[in-house]
Design an enzyme around this catalytic site. Sequence first.
Site, PDB file in Angstrom:
ATOM      1  N   HIS A  96      16.580 -19.299  16.886  1.00 31.08           N
ATOM      2  CA  HIS A  96      16.735 -18.237  15.891  1.00 31.08           C
ATOM      3  C   HIS A  96      15.450 -17.433  15.737  1.00 31.08           C
ATOM      4  CE1 HIS A  96      19.706 -21.346  14.084  1.00 31.08           C
ATOM      5  NE2 HIS A  96      20.090 -20.893  15.248  1.00 31.08           N
ATOM      6  N   LYS A 153      19.349  24.063  22.513  1.00 30.97           N
ATOM      7  CA  LYS A 153      20.764  24.237  22.184  1.00 30.97           C
ATOM      8  C   LYS A 153      21.500  24.850  23.377  1.00 30.97           C
ATOM      9  CE  LYS A 153      23.966  26.427  19.003  1.00 30.97           C
ATOM     10  NZ  LYS A 153      24.191  26.833  17.630  1.00 30.97           N
TER      11      LYS A 153
END
Length: 527
Positions: A291, A135
Site C-alpha cells: 500500500h 484554435k
Amino acid sequence: MNTKRALLSVSDKTGIADFARQLHDAGWELVSTGGTLGVLQEAGLPVRAVSDLTGFPEMLDGRVKTLHPAIHGGVLARRESGHLAQLEQHGIGTIDLVCVNLYPFRETVARGAPDTEVIENIDIGGPAMIRSAAKNHESVLILVDPADYALAVQPSVSAADRRRLAAKAYAHTSAYDAAITAYLSAGQPPQQTGAPVQESRALPAELAEQLTLDLQRAHEVRYGENPHQHGAIYRWGDQRGPVLDAQVVAGKPMSFNNYADADAAWALCAELAASHGNGQAGQVACVAVKHANPCGVALGSSVTEAWTQARDADTLSVFGGVVAVSGPVDLEAARSFHGTFLEVLIAPAVSTEAVEWFAAKKPDLRVLVAASAQAGQLDVRPLSGGFAVQGRDLRRWEDLCPEVVTAKPPTEAQWQDLRFAWEVAKYARSNAIVLARARVTVGIGAGAVSRIWAAERAVANAGAAAQGAVMASEAFFPFDDVVRLAGEHGVAAIIQPGGAKRDPEVIAAANELGLSMVLTGSRHFRH
Ligand code: 93A
C-alpha cells in the site's frame, strides 16, 4: 499558390534569425513586431512590419502592437470561401504560421523587479495570437518552443503534429496565466525598501511548464483502486517512467494498485542503489512495499540476500506485496522468491531462465523489467476540482550537513545505518519511524496520525531486534516521548530533522539515556 505568411514576434530572440532565414529560403513572407523586426533586418532578411499590415503604428508604449483585425482575422479565418471572401473585402491576407514567445513575466518576478515593471510584463497580444493560431491549428502552425522550429520548415506538417503543437501552445499560455494569477493572488507587493527578498519556493517556470495538458493513455487497467471504480494509467506529455514503461515479462496484467505500488518500490530502490554503490561493493537494494509504504528494506551482497533479508524484516506484511530489486534476477535469485505470495517483482533485468521459472512456478506474479528512465520531477496530489503540485523531494544524503547533538556520537556502523534508515523514512508515509540495523529495516511505523504511534508500531515490529538498532524520523519530535520509548527498547542512535520548540528536552532525554542523536535540519513529509 499564394505566398505563405509567417508572423514572428518573440521576446527571447534566440535562434529566431536562423529560423526566419530557413522560412525565407522556403518561400515564406515574414512579418514582425518592432524588436523582432530589428533582429531580422539586421540579419539582412526581407521582413514587413506588423504596422504595415494593420495601418496602425505600435502604440501605448507597445501595449497595442498586434491586437488588430488585420492580424487576428488573418490568423483566425477558416480557409473556406465565406471567411476568405470577408478577408478579401477588408484587404486582409491570411497568416499561416505564428511564432511567439511571451514577455518574460516569471523572470521579471524572479529577479524581484518593482510591481510596475512586473505588471508591464504581462503579455496580452502574444497570448491572444497564440490562442488564435492554436484554435485554427488545422490551417495555422503555432510555435511557442524553439525546439519545434525544425518541424515547421518541413515541406508538410501532419494533422497530428499540428494538433500537438496547438495543445502545447495552450499549455504555454495557461502556465503563463497561472504565474500571473499566483503573483496577483499573493496580495500587494512589499514596499521597495531594499530589504532582502525571502527565498521563494513557488513552483518555478521550468517545472510549471511540465504541467502540460498533453496526456496520453499509456495503459488500460481492469478497474481502479477497487473493482467498482474506473481506472486508467496516463502518460504526461512525452515523459517516460521506469515503471510506466517497464516491460511485463511474465504474469498477469498490471492493475491500478500494482502500478502505484511498483512506482513507490522502484523509487526507493533506485535511490538506495544510487546511494550505496549500485551493485558495486556488494550493495544490492531490495524494497518490499505494501500500500505504497515500505514494509521491508535491505541492502545485501546479492539479489537473493537483499530479498531474503527484506522479506524476513516483516514476514507478515510482505504477503501480497510488491518488490523491487536493484540487481539483475537470475535463476538462482528467482528461486529465492519461492514460497512468498507477491503481486509484482520489478528488476533492472531478468534472465530468460528466471522468466521461464516464474512463468512455470509463479504464473500470477507480474515480473517487470524496469525501463531505464528517470522518474519525473513533479509530484502531483489530486484535489477535488484540481491538484496540488510540487517538485519531487530530490534531497539526498549528500545534500545534508548532519549534526551530532548528543555527548555520544554514533559509531561508524551506526552512521551507515542512520543514512539507510533516513533514506527509507523519506519514502514512508508520514508520520514515519524506521528502525534499522546492519542496513536492514527491523521495524517500520508509517502513515500513523501521531508520531508516538508510528514509533510504537516500529518497536513492536522490531521486537528484540530494536536492541542496538538505529531510528529515523521523517519529521521532528514535538515531545521527548519517542526518545524515551526508543531508549526503553535499546535503540542506540536516532536521526531526525530537529527544529521543534522542545528540542532541548528531546536532546536532554537522549543524553540521559545514553543515546546518540543526529539532526539533519531537513524534514521529509510524505502525506
Ligand atoms: O504589449 S502586448 O501585450 N501587446 C501586443 O499587441 C503584442 N503583440 C506582441 N505584447 C505584444 N506582443 C509581444 O511582444 C509578443 O508576445 C512578444 O513577446 C513581444 C515581441 O516584441 P518585439 O518583437 O517588439 O520585441
